[in-house]
Scaffold this motif. Structure first.
Motif, short mmCIF file in Angstrom:
data_model
loop_
_atom_site.label_atom_id
_atom_site.label_comp_id
_atom_site.label_asym_id
_atom_site.label_seq_id
_atom_site.Cartn_x
_atom_site.Cartn_y
_atom_site.Cartn_z
N GLY A 244 -5.48 -0.01 19.79
CA GLY A 244 -4.38 0.62 18.88
C GLY A 244 -4.50 1.99 18.55
O GLY A 244 -3.55 2.66 18.47
N ALA A 245 -5.84 2.48 18.23
CA ALA A 245 -5.89 3.84 17.88
C ALA A 245 -5.82 5.00 18.96
O ALA A 245 -5.07 5.84 18.72
N ILE A 246 -6.22 4.46 20.05
CA ILE A 246 -5.85 5.29 21.42
C ILE A 246 -4.44 5.42 21.77
O ILE A 246 -4.18 6.30 22.11
N SER A 247 -3.72 4.20 21.67
CA SER A 247 -2.37 3.99 22.05
C SER A 247 -1.70 5.01 21.02
O SER A 247 -0.60 5.65 21.39
N ALA B 217 9.72 9.13 16.44
CA ALA B 217 8.86 8.17 15.78
C ALA B 217 9.19 6.78 16.65
O ALA B 217 8.44 5.70 16.65
N CYS B 218 10.65 6.44 16.82
CA CYS B 218 10.83 5.13 17.52
C CYS B 218 10.43 5.16 18.97
O CYS B 218 9.92 4.09 19.45
N ALA B 219 10.50 6.28 19.62
CA ALA B 219 9.99 6.60 21.12
C ALA B 219 8.49 6.18 21.04
O ALA B 219 7.99 5.53 21.79
N MET B 220 7.75 6.83 20.09
CA MET B 220 6.33 6.73 19.89
C MET B 220 5.83 5.38 19.83
O MET B 220 4.87 4.94 20.21
N ALA B 221 6.57 4.66 18.76
CA ALA B 221 6.31 3.34 18.59
C ALA B 221 6.37 2.47 19.93
O ALA B 221 5.47 1.67 19.95
N LEU B 222 7.44 2.61 20.89
CA LEU B 222 7.52 1.89 21.96
C LEU B 222 6.34 2.21 23.28
O LEU B 222 6.01 1.45 23.68
N ILE B 223 6.29 3.63 23.04
CA ILE B 223 5.19 4.07 23.96
C ILE B 223 3.65 3.57 23.60
O ILE B 223 3.00 3.32 24.53
N ALA B 224 3.59 3.68 22.30
CA ALA B 224 2.39 2.94 21.76
C ALA B 224 2.05 1.58 21.94
O ALA B 224 1.07 1.13 22.33
N ALA C 48 -2.67 7.72 19.39
CA ALA C 48 -2.89 9.08 19.73
C ALA C 48 -2.26 9.62 21.07
O ALA C 48 -1.70 10.56 21.03
N LEU C 49 -2.29 8.82 22.17
CA LEU C 49 -1.76 9.01 23.38
C LEU C 49 -0.26 9.02 23.34
O LEU C 49 0.49 10.10 23.95
N ALA C 50 0.38 8.03 22.65
CA ALA C 50 1.86 8.13 22.07
C ALA C 50 2.32 9.60 21.23
O ALA C 50 3.31 10.07 21.61
N LEU C 51 1.42 9.79 20.46
CA LEU C 51 1.75 11.07 19.90
C LEU C 51 1.64 12.40 20.50
O LEU C 51 2.47 13.03 20.63
N TYR C 52 0.66 12.20 21.51
CA TYR C 52 0.56 13.34 22.23
C TYR C 52 1.73 13.54 23.47
O TYR C 52 2.22 14.34 23.69
N LEU C 53 2.23 12.29 23.88
CA LEU C 53 3.22 12.24 24.84
C LEU C 53 4.80 12.42 24.10
O LEU C 53 5.54 13.05 24.81
N THR C 54 4.73 12.58 22.93
CA THR C 54 6.20 12.57 22.36
C THR C 54 5.98 13.68 21.29
O THR C 54 6.92 14.05 20.45
N ARG C 55 5.23 14.50 21.45
CA ARG C 55 4.67 15.80 20.48
C ARG C 55 6.01 16.67 20.56
O ARG C 55 6.19 17.33 19.38
N VAL D 15 -1.59 9.24 12.40
CA VAL D 15 -0.95 7.96 13.47
C VAL D 15 -2.00 7.32 14.12
O VAL D 15 -1.49 5.90 14.63
N SER D 16 -3.11 7.78 14.63
CA SER D 16 -4.11 6.68 15.22
C SER D 16 -4.35 5.61 14.28
O SER D 16 -4.28 4.28 14.75
N ALA D 17 -4.75 5.90 12.98
CA ALA D 17 -5.21 4.77 12.17
C ALA D 17 -3.91 3.97 11.87
O ALA D 17 -4.36 2.69 11.90
N THR D 18 -2.76 4.19 11.62
CA THR D 18 -1.77 3.73 11.48
C THR D 18 -1.44 2.69 12.70
O THR D 18 -1.23 1.29 12.52
N SER D 19 -1.39 3.33 13.77
CA SER D 19 -1.29 2.38 15.16
C SER D 19 -2.49 1.40 15.12
O SER D 19 -2.02 0.06 15.55
N SER D 20 -3.63 1.77 14.94
CA SER D 20 -4.45 0.66 14.97
C SER D 20 -4.42 -0.37 13.95
O SER D 20 -4.52 -1.76 14.41
N GLY D 21 -4.10 -0.21 12.78
CA GLY D 21 -3.88 -1.35 11.84
C GLY D 21 -2.59 -2.05 12.28
O GLY D 21 -2.63 -3.57 12.06
N ILE D 22 -1.61 -1.42 12.67
CA ILE D 22 -0.40 -2.24 13.14
C ILE D 22 -0.73 -3.20 14.49
O ILE D 22 -0.40 -4.46 14.30
N ALA D 23 -1.65 -2.74 15.10
CA ALA D 23 -2.03 -3.55 16.39
C ALA D 23 -2.89 -4.64 16.06
O ALA D 23 -2.49 -5.89 16.52
#
Length: 182
Positions: free
Chosen positions: A61-64, A91-98, A66-73, A25-33
């Protein structure tokens, strides 16, 4: 190499699954950012921002992620169709939080407001971004389900008696004394 490292730290398969979910999730978030920010100024990412800024965007992006996954775990790791439905919503909530977190880290005032809008617009223009995000989050969900299964099996096989809660040394001392008493 991986086996040597896991032997040093004694990482269980359940915790490996958890770490793999967070890493994906961190790597994907980083790439999308990076992808979204490269399109913000017409593809002139390096010429508009100062040197090293793209590294900060990737890191944010990577930090966001990981934090979004932690918050929506809590939305991930449940079994069955209901668990899958919860994971899709998560996943939708996680994307918006990230997006909120990354936007705040990248550009504190404006980014907090515009980052979720940019993410929704990017997914609307390029649906494969949403598919990629959903696939990675569902993979993380599968890893969390695996972890939950292993933890459940471990809990069922654990010794819940009072003696089972003692250390091996205490158990040996207690059992030795009891055997002599009888």
């Amino acid at each position: 190499m991986s086996k040597r490292i896991t032997n040093i730290f004694h990482v269980s398969p359940a915790n490996k699954a958890l770490a793999m979910g967070y890493a994906a999730v961190s790597a994907t978030s980083s790439g999308i950012a990076m992808f979204i920010m490269s399109g913000v100024h017409g593809g002139q990412f390096q010429s508009v921002y100062p040197a090293g800024y793209e590294i900060w965007v990737a890191l944010a992006g990577a930090i966001s992620g990981a934090l979004a996954l932690y918050l929506t775990r809590g939305w991930l790791g449940l079994f069955g169709k209901i668990g899958l439905a919860r994971a899709v919503f998560g996943a939708c909530a996680m994307a918006l939080i990230a997006a909120l977190i990354a936007g705040t880290l990248i550009m504190p005032v404006y980014g907090t407001f515009f980052a979720p809008i940019l993410v929704v617009a990017a997914v609307g223009l390029k649906p494969w971004l949403g598919v990629a995000w959903m696939a990675v989050v569902l993979m993380a969900h599968a890893m969390f389900v695996r972890r939950a299964t292993e933890l459940r099996i471990e809990a069922l096989t654990a010794d819940d008696s009072a003696v089972g809660q003692l250390s091996p040394l205490s158990q040996a001392n207690l059992y030795r004394r009891r055997s002599h008493m009888h």
